[in-house]
Every structure is written in C-alpha cells, then in structure tokens.
Design a protein around this motif. Sequence first.
Motif, PDB file in Angstrom:
ATOM      1  N   GLN A  26       8.946  47.964 -19.032  1.00  0.00           N
ATOM      2  CA  GLN A  26      10.005  47.079 -19.538  1.00  0.00           C
ATOM      3  C   GLN A  26      11.271  47.859 -19.909  1.00  0.00           C
ATOM      4  OE1 GLN A  26       9.392  43.901 -19.162  1.00  0.00           O
ATOM      5  NE2 GLN A  26       7.310  44.467 -18.501  1.00  0.00           N
ATOM      6  N   HIS A  27      11.272  49.159 -19.574  1.00  0.00           N
ATOM      7  CA  HIS A  27      12.431  50.031 -19.823  1.00  0.00           C
ATOM      8  C   HIS A  27      12.767  50.179 -21.307  1.00  0.00           C
ATOM      9  CE1 HIS A  27      12.984  49.846 -15.515  1.00  0.00           C
ATOM     10  NE2 HIS A  27      13.039  48.518 -15.569  1.00  0.00           N
ATOM     11  N   VAL A  28      11.758  50.034 -22.159  1.00  0.00           N
ATOM     12  CA  VAL A  28      11.969  50.261 -23.587  1.00  0.00           C
ATOM     13  C   VAL A  28      12.147  51.765 -23.820  1.00  0.00           C
ATOM     14  CG1 VAL A  28      10.984  50.056 -25.901  1.00  0.00           C
ATOM     15  CG2 VAL A  28      10.597  48.244 -24.208  1.00  0.00           C
ATOM     16  N   MET A  29      13.200  52.157 -24.511  1.00  0.00           N
ATOM     17  CA  MET A  29      13.419  53.558 -24.848  1.00  0.00           C
ATOM     18  C   MET A  29      12.576  53.868 -26.084  1.00  0.00           C
ATOM     19  SD  MET A  29      14.637  56.480 -24.255  1.00  0.00           S
ATOM     20  CE  MET A  29      15.738  56.169 -22.887  1.00  0.00           C
ATOM     21  N   ILE A  30      11.300  54.096 -25.855  1.00  0.00           N
ATOM     22  CA  ILE A  30      10.323  54.182 -26.939  1.00  0.00           C
ATOM     23  C   ILE A  30      10.632  55.291 -27.941  1.00  0.00           C
ATOM     24  CG2 ILE A  30       7.881  54.606 -27.470  1.00  0.00           C
ATOM     25  CD1 ILE A  30       7.271  53.189 -24.761  1.00  0.00           C
ATOM     26  N   ALA A  73      20.142  50.691 -27.982  1.00  0.00           N
ATOM     27  CA  ALA A  73      20.546  49.715 -26.972  1.00  0.00           C
ATOM     28  C   ALA A  73      21.441  50.314 -25.890  1.00  0.00           C
ATOM     29  CB  ALA A  73      21.268  48.548 -27.648  1.00  0.00           C
ATOM     30  N   LEU A  74      22.077  51.419 -26.183  1.00  0.00           N
ATOM     31  CA  LEU A  74      23.005  52.024 -25.220  1.00  0.00           C
ATOM     32  C   LEU A  74      22.284  52.803 -24.125  1.00  0.00           C
ATOM     33  CD1 LEU A  74      25.803  53.342 -27.600  1.00  0.00           C
ATOM     34  CD2 LEU A  74      25.911  51.359 -26.080  1.00  0.00           C
ATOM     35  N   VAL A  75      21.072  53.262 -24.399  1.00  0.00           N
ATOM     36  CA  VAL A  75      20.385  54.123 -23.435  1.00  0.00           C
ATOM     37  C   VAL A  75      19.111  53.509 -22.874  1.00  0.00           C
ATOM     38  CG1 VAL A  75      21.298  56.234 -24.435  1.00  0.00           C
ATOM     39  CG2 VAL A  75      19.144  55.318 -25.283  1.00  0.00           C
ATOM     40  N   GLY A  76      18.699  52.352 -23.357  1.00  0.00           N
ATOM     41  CA  GLY A  76      17.475  51.752 -22.841  1.00  0.00           C
ATOM     42  C   GLY A  76      17.092  50.527 -23.632  1.00  0.00           C
ATOM     43  N   GLY A  77      15.944  49.970 -23.293  1.00  0.00           N
ATOM     44  CA  GLY A  77      15.501  48.752 -23.924  1.00  0.00           C
ATOM     45  C   GLY A  77      15.141  48.937 -25.380  1.00  0.00           C
ATOM     46  N   SER A  78      15.266  47.869 -26.145  1.00  0.00           N
ATOM     47  CA  SER A  78      14.949  47.905 -27.567  1.00  0.00           C
ATOM     48  C   SER A  78      13.523  47.438 -27.806  1.00  0.00           C
ATOM     49  CB  SER A  78      15.929  47.018 -28.342  1.00  0.00           C
ATOM     50  OG  SER A  78      15.819  45.676 -27.904  1.00  0.00           O
ATOM     51  N   ALA A  79      13.094  47.536 -29.053  1.00  0.00           N
ATOM     52  CA  ALA A  79      11.717  47.207 -29.417  1.00  0.00           C
ATOM     53  C   ALA A  79      11.367  45.768 -29.058  1.00  0.00           C
ATOM     54  CB  ALA A  79      11.504  47.447 -30.907  1.00  0.00           C
ATOM     55  N   THR A  80      12.335  44.867 -29.108  1.00  0.00           N
ATOM     56  CA  THR A  80      12.060  43.458 -28.825  1.00  0.00           C
ATOM     57  C   THR A  80      11.728  43.211 -27.361  1.00  0.00           C
ATOM     58  OG1 THR A  80      14.444  43.103 -28.586  1.00  0.00           O
ATOM     59  CG2 THR A  80      13.470  42.613 -30.735  1.00  0.00           C
ATOM     60  N   ASP A  81      11.976  44.185 -26.486  1.00  0.00           N
ATOM     61  CA  ASP A  81      11.636  44.040 -25.065  1.00  0.00           C
ATOM     62  C   ASP A  81      10.178  44.381 -24.774  1.00  0.00           C
ATOM     63  OD1 ASP A  81      14.253  43.322 -24.196  1.00  0.00           O
ATOM     64  OD2 ASP A  81      14.862  45.425 -24.361  1.00  0.00           O
ATOM     65  N   CYS A  82       9.479  44.921 -25.775  1.00  0.00           N
ATOM     66  CA  CYS A  82       8.080  45.323 -25.586  1.00  0.00           C
ATOM     67  C   CYS A  82       7.203  44.095 -25.328  1.00  0.00           C
ATOM     68  CB  CYS A  82       7.586  46.062 -26.828  1.00  0.00           C
ATOM     69  SG  CYS A  82       5.827  46.493 -26.784  1.00  0.00           S
ATOM     70  N   THR A  83       6.342  44.181 -24.300  1.00  0.00           N
ATOM     71  CA  THR A  83       5.434  43.080 -23.956  1.00  0.00           C
ATOM     72  C   THR A  83       3.993  43.366 -24.368  1.00  0.00           C
ATOM     73  OG1 THR A  83       5.039  43.978 -21.747  1.00  0.00           O
ATOM     74  CG2 THR A  83       6.875  42.402 -21.998  1.00  0.00           C
ATOM     75  N   ASN A  84       3.784  44.455 -25.113  1.00  0.00           N
ATOM     76  CA  ASN A  84       2.451  44.808 -25.597  1.00  0.00           C
ATOM     77  C   ASN A  84       1.479  45.137 -24.454  1.00  0.00           C
ATOM     78  OD1 ASN A  84       0.707  45.249 -27.815  1.00  0.00           O
ATOM     79  ND2 ASN A  84      -0.248  43.251 -27.534  1.00  0.00           N
ATOM     80  N   CYS A  85       2.005  45.705 -23.365  1.00  0.00           N
ATOM     81  CA  CYS A  85       1.129  46.043 -22.235  1.00  0.00           C
ATOM     82  C   CYS A  85       0.307  47.298 -22.505  1.00  0.00           C
ATOM     83  CB  CYS A  85       1.954  46.218 -20.958  1.00  0.00           C
ATOM     84  SG  CYS A  85       2.932  47.748 -20.893  1.00  0.00           S
ATOM     85  N   ILE A  93      -0.233  57.473 -30.564  1.00  0.00           N
ATOM     86  CA  ILE A  93       0.471  56.571 -31.479  1.00  0.00           C
ATOM     87  C   ILE A  93       0.222  55.118 -31.065  1.00  0.00           C
ATOM     88  CG2 ILE A  93       2.746  55.876 -32.351  1.00  0.00           C
ATOM     89  CD1 ILE A  93       3.678  58.753 -31.687  1.00  0.00           C
ATOM     90  N   ASN A  94       0.041  54.257 -32.039  1.00  0.00           N
ATOM     91  CA  ASN A  94      -0.103  52.814 -31.790  1.00  0.00           C
ATOM     92  C   ASN A  94       1.298  52.235 -31.568  1.00  0.00           C
ATOM     93  OD1 ASN A  94      -0.781  50.133 -31.686  1.00  0.00           O
ATOM     94  ND2 ASN A  94      -1.895  50.108 -33.622  1.00  0.00           N
ATOM     95  N   ILE A  95       1.861  52.549 -30.407  1.00  0.00           N
ATOM     96  CA  ILE A  95       3.274  52.245 -30.137  1.00  0.00           C
ATOM     97  C   ILE A  95       3.562  50.751 -30.170  1.00  0.00           C
ATOM     98  CG2 ILE A  95       5.111  52.414 -28.416  1.00  0.00           C
ATOM     99  CD1 ILE A  95       3.808  55.059 -27.496  1.00  0.00           C
ATOM    100  N   SER A  96       2.703  49.958 -29.537  1.00  0.00           N
ATOM    101  CA  SER A  96       2.974  48.517 -29.480  1.00  0.00           C
ATOM    102  C   SER A  96       3.034  47.903 -30.882  1.00  0.00           C
ATOM    103  CB  SER A  96       1.911  47.807 -28.637  1.00  0.00           C
ATOM    104  OG  SER A  96       0.611  48.056 -29.143  1.00  0.00           O
ATOM    105  N   HIS A  97       2.212  48.420 -31.792  1.00  0.00           N
ATOM    106  CA  HIS A  97       2.259  47.948 -33.189  1.00  0.00           C
ATOM    107  C   HIS A  97       3.631  48.220 -33.800  1.00  0.00           C
ATOM    108  CE1 HIS A  97       1.374  47.644 -37.490  1.00  0.00           C
ATOM    109  NE2 HIS A  97       1.847  48.875 -37.615  1.00  0.00           N
ATOM    110  N   TRP A  98       4.138  49.443 -33.602  1.00  0.00           N
ATOM    111  CA  TRP A  98       5.417  49.806 -34.198  1.00  0.00           C
ATOM    112  C   TRP A  98       6.589  49.090 -33.529  1.00  0.00           C
ATOM    113  CZ3 TRP A  98       5.455  51.528 -38.814  1.00  0.00           C
ATOM    114  CH2 TRP A  98       4.408  52.325 -39.275  1.00  0.00           C
TER     115      TRP A  98
END
Length: 384
Positions: free
Chosen positions: A315-319, A347-359, A370-375
């Motif tokens: 989803q191009h999230v800049m994790i 937001a300038l370099v990649g997707g934000s946390a709200t773009d996460c689909t919990n995949c 790290i439990n990334i999807s949780h964060w």
Amino acid sequence: MFKCGGVEVQYRNFGNTGIKVSALGFGTMRLPMFPNSNTIDQEKSIELIRYAIDNGVNYIDTAYSYQDGQAEIVTGKALKNGYRSKVYLASKAPVWEYNNEYDFDRILAEQMRRMNVNQIDFYMLHSLDANFWDNKVLKYNVLEHLYKAKRDGRIRYIGFSFNDDFDMFKWICDYWEHWDFCQIHLNYIDEEYQAGLRGLEYAKKKGMAVNIMEPLRSGYLANVPKSTQIVFDEICAKPVEIAMQYLWDKEGVSCVLSDMGSFEHINQNLEYAKVSSIGMLSGKRIMAIKKAQQTYINSRMIHCNGCYKCNRCPQHVMIPRNLEAINKIGIHSSVKVAKEFYDGSVALVGGSATDCTNCKWCESICPQHINISHWMRKLPELIK
C-alpha cells in the motif's frame, strides 16, 4: 593507532582473524538523501565516506538492501581512486531473497558488480532469525555456497548479522565452525534485547569478532528524552559520547558501526573514538548509564531501527517514518512535535498510517518483529 589530520583512531582486534579494524566503523544504512526524496545524494555521500577513511576509519559496512540497493552502488563509487585498498569492505546477503540454491551466487555476483570489486572482505548473512535460518539458509544449502565463496576468494571472512533471541544466536554460533564474526544489536538500553550482552560474551569466548549495530538506537540515543538528558548533564557528558563509550568499554567489541550523515557527526565520533578503550568508563558514568536506562525505558520506545526492509509495502505506506512519528512522542514528550513530523514529512515521501490495510506483509519481514499493523492503527489516535 592511526593519526591523520590531528585525529588518533584506535584499532581493535577483529576476533581471531589477525586483522585490526578501527573502533569506529562507517555504516551506510542511512546515507544522506535529497530533501523529500528516497534518492541518495551520491556526491555528498561519497565525500562523507572518503572523509572518514582519510581520518583513519578502515571499516565500511553496507548491504544489498540498504536504501533500496543504492547504498552498495554509492559505496563502490566512494572506494574508487585508491580508496578500496585503504579499507575493509563489509556487505550482507539478503537471505529473504533466496528461493533456490542458485540465488546465493547470483546475488553475490550482483553485489560485486554494484560495488565494482572482485572481493568482499567481510560477508554476512543478513538479519538471521529462526525463520530465515530454517527456511532459507538450511533449505537452500547457503552455508555450503558461502564457504565455497570463501575458498575461491570472492569473500575473505564469513559472518552473520542477527535479529532473534539469545538461544537462537547460540544455536547459530554452535551450528557451524566456520564463522569468523557476527554483528549484533546492542546499546545501553537493549542489554537483554536479542543476542544482547550474553551474545557478546558468547561470541567472544568462541573467538569470533563482534561488530555492534544500532549503538544509538536509530538516533534515539542521540536525542534523548528530557529526563535522560538531565542525568547526563549532571556528569557533563553528551548523549552520543556516553552511548559509544558504553560499547567501547566492553572487551570483545571489535567495531562500533555508526551511520554518519554529516561531517559534524563524523568529527564528533572520531573525537570520541580516539580515546576509546576497554574499561574506559568511570564509576560516575556507569551510575549515570544505570539511571539513564530507567528514564529511557519509561519513554516506551518502539524498536524500529530504520532498516527500510519494509519499504516495499503493497500500500506504499512509509512505515519507518510513521513509526518514527510515534517515537517522537516519547522522546520529546510532545504530541505536537510528533504531529508536525507526521504532517510535514510522512505524507511527502510515502503513504501514511491510515493507508495500512492490515495485510501484515511488513511484519513477516521485520527483523525487529514489531507489531507494525497495530501501531499503524494506533498512530492516528496518538497524534490527534
């Protein structure tokens, strides 16, 4: 000891290899990038690497995956014009990319082309954990290919970097008699994290060299919480100085790697390195570190080290930058600072946390587990 431009750089034994490396090593995981971009500033990065070498640093550490492969290319360019002969070059094999027995040789050849070298001095299997060990290293006979590369001269010394618990570290160390060195995550906050201090001691007893990654915990020990800064102010010490000395103080540490992105950082670390020695810490500094450990732990930091292995999010999230926004809350005790970073950088370099689909693709590859999807779900609430 090497002296250049008035700076004296200490050298340490590299395990049982007979080689001496600079106490300070140059890491290329975070080479400077152009503003609001994922592209390395090659000219500036080359200048920084060569400046460090000119001032006595003789260990350069890179990897196949660093900054989407750009780091190896830039490292190779920096080592042209006679600089290759001045250093020991270290790189890492991306074991997660192996899907058959041919991938080891294919990827090693690609790395050597990137860096324009015919030999890599120190070659590591990157980010070993139980999953990669069983499902990549053993499954595809990687150790056999690795040892063949040493015998035919493509690499000189064999090692691994590590991201799992101590028991797994001990298992890997004992499994194979041909390890020359290892690279572990260690700093004064993470003494019991992953291999930790027990891992350092165990590898030392086996005659292996031990390199240290994340001495500043991805920069967070350079910009400490206010409560930690007060502790260091009491002994007139700087946070980076204490963090590096904590490691150089320990017998068995061969090289402390620092990802230095400016001339100021290099000069600062060189000044600290020139007085480094085993047993260097005074009683006051040891007590200050113990106090700092508690204050820092209370800030509840996430263990992201900015390795960018998760940078290919579907989803191009800049994790990494999203996680950095969360950590800024703990460091600065300020939601405002974190929100400004989130709004102005993420937001300038990649997707934000709200773009996460919990995949959870990122969690399958994260070396820090790290439990990334949780964060990602929690971050928008934290910075309201």
